[in-house]
Design a protein around this motif. Sequence first.
Motif, PDB file in Angstrom:
ATOM      1  N   SER A 272       0.339   0.860   8.197  1.00  0.00           N
ATOM      2  CA  SER A 272      -0.816  -0.130   7.479  1.00  0.00           C
ATOM      3  C   SER A 272       0.278  -1.116   7.167  1.00  0.00           C
ATOM      4  O   SER A 272      -0.704  -2.465   7.616  1.00  0.00           O
TER       5      SER A 272
ATOM      6  N   LYS B   8      -8.518   6.770  -0.429  1.00  0.00           N
ATOM      7  CA  LYS B   8      -7.974   5.272   0.492  1.00  0.00           C
ATOM      8  C   LYS B   8      -6.483   5.173   0.271  1.00  0.00           C
ATOM      9  O   LYS B   8      -6.340   5.232  -1.048  1.00  0.00           O
ATOM     10  N   LEU B   9      -5.781   4.346   0.920  1.00  0.00           N
ATOM     11  CA  LEU B   9      -4.160   3.656  -0.032  1.00  0.00           C
ATOM     12  C   LEU B   9      -5.058   2.769  -0.585  1.00  0.00           C
ATOM     13  O   LEU B   9      -6.022   2.482  -1.166  1.00  0.00           O
TER      14      LEU B   9
ATOM     15  N   ARG C 278       0.607   5.747  -0.432  1.00  0.00           N
ATOM     16  CA  ARG C 278      -0.833   6.785  -0.058  1.00  0.00           C
ATOM     17  C   ARG C 278      -0.495   7.891  -1.839  1.00  0.00           C
ATOM     18  O   ARG C 278       0.543   8.112  -2.131  1.00  0.00           O
TER      19      ARG C 278
ATOM     20  N   ARG D 187      -8.012  -0.625   3.836  1.00  0.00           N
ATOM     21  CA  ARG D 187      -7.116  -1.249   3.738  1.00  0.00           C
ATOM     22  C   ARG D 187      -7.071  -2.593   2.860  1.00  0.00           C
ATOM     23  O   ARG D 187      -6.277  -3.299   2.229  1.00  0.00           O
TER      24      ARG D 187
ATOM     25  N   VAL E 261       1.231  -1.213   0.046  1.00  0.00           N
ATOM     26  CA  VAL E 261      -0.255   0.049  -0.335  1.00  0.00           C
ATOM     27  C   VAL E 261       1.262   1.501  -0.093  1.00  0.00           C
ATOM     28  O   VAL E 261       2.269   1.395   0.418  1.00  0.00           O
TER      29      VAL E 261
ATOM     30  N   GLU F 151       1.425   6.550   7.963  1.00  0.00           N
ATOM     31  CA  GLU F 151       0.059   5.846   7.767  1.00  0.00           C
ATOM     32  C   GLU F 151       0.039   4.511   7.237  1.00  0.00           C
ATOM     33  O   GLU F 151      -0.347   4.080   7.232  1.00  0.00           O
ATOM     34  N   VAL F 152       1.570   4.490   6.233  1.00  0.00           N
ATOM     35  CA  VAL F 152       1.555   3.408   5.355  1.00  0.00           C
ATOM     36  C   VAL F 152       2.501   2.940   5.636  1.00  0.00           C
ATOM     37  O   VAL F 152       2.240   1.334   5.933  1.00  0.00           O
TER      38      VAL F 152
END
Lengths: 812, 443, 167
Positions: free
Chosen positions: A84, A59-60, A53, B394, A51, A80-81
């Motif tokens: 995740s 959304k990712l 950004r 996700r 994922v 954030e990445v």
Amino acid sequence: MADVTITVDGKKITAPAGTLLIEVCKGAGIEIPAFCYYPGLSLQAACRMCVVRQEKVPKLQTACTTQVAEGQVFFTDTPEVIQSRKAMLQMILANHPLDCPVCDAGGECELQDMSFKYGVADSFFAEPKNHREEQKWSPVVYFDRPRCILCYRCVRVCGEGMDDFALGVQNRNSSSIIAPNVPAHLSGVVENGVELAQLDCEQCGMCIDVCPVGALTSGTYRYKTRPWEMNHVATICTHCGDGCKTTLGVRSTSDGSEIVRGDNRDKSGINGDFLCNKGRYAFDFANSTERITQPLVRQANGEMKAVSWEEALSYVGKKLAQLRDSRGGKSIGVIGGNRLTNEEAYLLQKFARSVLQTNNIDHHRTADYVAFAQALAGTTDRTASLRDTLTAKAVLMVGGDPTNQNPATAWNLRTAVRLNGAKLYIANTAEIKLRRQAKAFLHVSEFGYGALVAYLTGDDSSASSAVADVNALSSFRDAIKAEENPLILIGSELRGAELKHLIDFGLAIPGAKFALLGDYANSRGAADMGLLPDMLPGYSRIGPIETQPFDSKTAMEFAAPTEQGLDMLEIFDAAAAGDLSALYVVGSNPIARYGVDPASLRNTFVVVQEMFLTETAALADVILPAANLYEKSGSVTNSYGDLQQVKKAADRAGVRTDFEMIVRIADKMGADVRKLVPFGTGVRADMGQTRGAQSGEADRHAVWLTANNLEPRLSPFDPYAILDEIQRLVPGYGLMRLQLLSGNDQHLSPSATAVTDNNGLCQISNRRDLILPSNDTLFTSGTLGRYSAMLSDLRQNEALRRLPQTDQTAAD
Amino acid sequence: MPRLVSHPDEAIVLKRRFGQGAVNIDKYIELEGYAAVQKAIAQGEEMPAWIINTMKASGLRGRGGAGFPTGMKWSFVPKISPKPKYVLVNGDESEPGTCKDHILFREDPHSVIEGTMIAGLAVGSKMGFIYLRGEYRYLLNIVEKAVADAYAKGFLGKNIFGSGLDFDIVTQTGAGAYEVGEESALMESLEGKRGIPRIRPPFPAVVGLYGGPTIINNAETIANAPHILLMGGEEYAKLGTERNGGTRLFSISGHVERPGVYELPMGYSLRKAIYEVAGGIKGGKQLKAVVPGGSSCPVLRADEIDVGLDFDQMAKAGTMLGSGGIVVLDETVSIVEFALRTIKFYQHESCGWCIPCREGTDWIKKTLTRVYEGGGQKKDIDNVQYLAENMMGRTFCPLGDAAAMPTLGFVKKFRKEFEDYIEGKRAGTPVMTTEHDLVGAGH
Amino acid sequence: MSTITNTIFSPELAERFDKLVTIYPVRRSALIPMLLYAQDEVGYVSEAVIQEIAKRLDLFDLEVRSVLSYYSMLRTKPAGKYNIQVCTNISCMLRGGYEILDHCKSKLGIGHKQTTADGQFSLEEVECIGACCWAPAMQVNYDFHEDLTPAKVDEILAGYSDGKGAK
Ligand SMILES: Cc1cc2nc3c(=O)[nH]c(=O)nc-3n(C[C@H](O)[C@H](O)[C@H](O)COP(=O)(O)O)c2cc1C
Ligand code: SF4
Ligand code: FES
């Protein structure tokens, strides 16, 4: 596609529109983690590790499915990445057994690396993990279910890559599992009271190769060692004619060093991602307890007795010299192998011609490379590299069965069809598996290749002898003629005139390139190097020096006899007639291969250099224990003419390379070794210290050098010492040394002398049986294959063929 | 047999033929059936544009859950396509708390058929599929009969209503899988595969079923089309609120006096829906919470129900209108138990494809099970929240969100109740008796 | 016109399958209905069913197994003649679904996914069956039974035992 410019982490990158972001980043040195993504296989977006950004997108996004377009802006390492990705890892690890200390993949595991990188050490789950016993799915594939992270790489490589579809996903949710195609209740295989699901497939092991963790492990390697305890040596597989690069994992033992693993860590080879079962598992012949490790000399009572090397070599040297001098070089036959290095093959024929004074030289010809070279005489750029099978837009394949005999070729062809939309045209007498990828398949009648070739070259009257269904024939021919730059792959069944005519047909198509598919690591090299009674290296015809069109230097340097010698079959005919005084066999088993009556060698002095007590070795007066391709250095040439470097990986006390043995015998015969091997003049000459733990060998050579008043640096036992001469004298072998020594492949096309008369070919048409296609399968590999325990396990496994059996139960 | 209910506040559009034997094709025709499709055909060359414009004007938004404007969705289908185009009707209805398509198929199957034809005519498709969940076998029989009757009348097949256009309808059954209601998984299932969603883009309107451009709509959405064409888009739109045209079928279930499927105008008050339309809380008990749009929507507390039932107002209230399944919880409900039962469903129905959904649902379920059984610790609540937050947005498809959203709703809005539960002070009366296997639910 | 000789299915079902594979743009689309209809006739998806369906659709057995194991209504072991599926999902749970499930368990003396000794009944706890507004609900084979009470369940089960069916 037009180029676009995107911004990743503030860096501007230009790439063709539509390229996957993950690939664009890789090219720009930006690392994006991924489990499910595997280049060339279908996209999954299942692991969510990749994922990133993207600006203005809520959304990712997954980099593995995002196609780049002008002006996009991405961030790949924001908190954030990273969070995740970390969470994904935590979720996988929650159910992962974390048995890294005993896991085969420990140390080369993508999950370990990723966990390390993202610092996922804390486990906050109190619940027990789902435990399952490890399962044996075949002699070579084991499955450890709890380690599986469901990336589906194995399923795809098996289905898309191998066209086997032997793996699938079953159940759903967290009960999802990877399952093989023979369910437990139908397998008939019970271990510890539990029925085991089985894999009914080609056993290539690609599933193990692509598995990012240790869920799929190899029957030959599991629980043997840790990756960091091995030396990893990239060399060339000894088995088929595709000549894949393989990395051997080697570990020291008390009597040398042992190969514990074959795999494809180094994906830079001509085989790319691929390695078949033989490359992966069938190295074990080298470790066989049946290996001969002492020279053996037959005694008066017929028994073989172990003697010292000195004794054996002196005996052989003396005896050969005496027979040459008393009965003439023409009474001696030499048979070389198709797993020798080029240097050895070259040296062997040079030794035969210049020291033994004979042209009675041959080898087991698995395909008609002589006719191939002659048919292409005078052309340039007409031979294909194995690499071309991956990129060709159109391929005609006449004869052959790459799935079984040239697995890397088959892999490449499937890939070319799948990813590049290549058009594959197949003409074969059997419904070979590759027809499933073919745009057109012609079922050729038995013995119909000649008629087919005649039809292709314009003889319409032969249509009905070529195929049963003549309707398909003309469109097949038209379609191929309309292709540009087609690749024409030819099975080893085609030889002599048939082969020549097929090539003539192809030569009329602009840009067509050819390859003839033989078997074994260096069949092609054996022919190129002149292990032939009528050809010098590079297919220059033997004859009076003034008639040699290419370069008389060769013959002059060799001082070889100028009459052509006896071929393989004539040698044995001569033996039967009592005319063969000696036979020197280097890495070959003609007795079994050509069904020679052992009695015919009754009156011949037979010297055999071998690893095992083969049918041929059993008849020998002297057996000299030989190293195999994994225990020596040099170069080999695959079926396509791709030259690659062989590196010494393993070692076995008591054996010597064929190169050394030839030099030693020549020495014992009183020949000038300096003439035989122009050592000391090459760019590189060493005694092998740089090639691993082989002090025994180095010492041995030093002793010889000192005795001969030579500098220890220069050695006639170094195969590279003869490389200069090969480069200089063998047409087509003007190779790039740096390429070779740095482990890169290079394509060579030895050019033969054009055939003006019919002689070159008529030999073949008279004696078709001189070319003996090996007919090996995925689970055999000539004589050598019989000494691989893993291959014999796989043959037994294959004999069970579980799926047809289950079909039979369908009716009740 | 599903009970039909009614209430004076209902605005009847879709339900107008319910209870009148419209399963019978002649009765359906008598009630203006197949008039809409003929009206469309009468537009001649203008037909596709006319249908799409009317649908756009109606403000109809998808009734399957996401509420995407239907007219706009249809307009995305390319005019010219080398591959055949398809209409796919989603009758997989599996969202807990939702049973409206059930009664629609039961009472008025021809409206779905007619709507399918209209969608097909709008985009130039010649073939429609009506996919029903496997459990709805008796409804499949009804729909199959209706399709056969339509063929017998010449309404389906070649040259429908003399338009020169052909249209075929094939019915299809699932075999038990919630995920197959997700549009791309539905297409996979219809192609005979595991219900694993597809990577998007490309979107179904461009590359859908069998690789052709495909309209996929909920059965209720589709069944609205004939009514809209007959009454006019603007008329329909007027029944609802801004950007939320018309009426919709609400399945009101749980602790109410008169559960049932009611047709209410968009924007209708949730409080009134519970207290007036559905007759208030069963047995005069106190309201504790409402799951307002099927089990995947974040819960509303009793003090949060003064909100209008349309997509935008619900979103503002921090939840969703979803599939229109209103589940009412009275004071006896243990939220811990209810949250566990909810995640148990999503865990069972996760297709297992992607890590966050497969593992996330499993670990939330395992953790909540332990909490429920008495072995919980305070940090378990944080862990559950952490997992759900890291699933949100996700996962490969929205099922992961559908599992995470209600979970987050429960632990955030009722955190105190979870904490008390862990400390042994348990609210509500647990009813769940199943012993929970800690191993993932295999089947 | 079936290409299958020696079908394991009844002539009617075999004929239905012959037709079914022709109505879709690709044959494989018939897979899930075929598995379900075969299960209806055979009682479960047996090995023989897998193999014949694979043959009819030109699929590998493995592909059929992969699909089959995904869908929760398909089973590879026989169930009772009447398979009772009690919904315990939220709407049913709120209105006594677990009570109904427990009642069935004690009445029949069997648990989840078990079958009575006489092979008449089997029991399953299932997820939402789309009868939320008429909860609690269950299905016996494909028949819906709604607004259940323990007494009503007794009546329904008795109806099936008598071979009359219920309703
Ligand atoms: C997990 C999941 C399950 C779904 N189940 C259904 C369903 O059962 N019925 C339905 O109509 N839509 C369902 N949907 C929504 C569909 O994906 C799709 O959005 C809908 O069918 C589109 O139709 P509409 O625009 O008419 O609402 C589901 C979505 C998700 C993510
Ligand atoms: S979120 Fe992932 S595992 Fe869950 S249903 Fe969607 S794709 Fe499958
Ligand atoms: S690599 Fe992109 S989701 Fe796995």
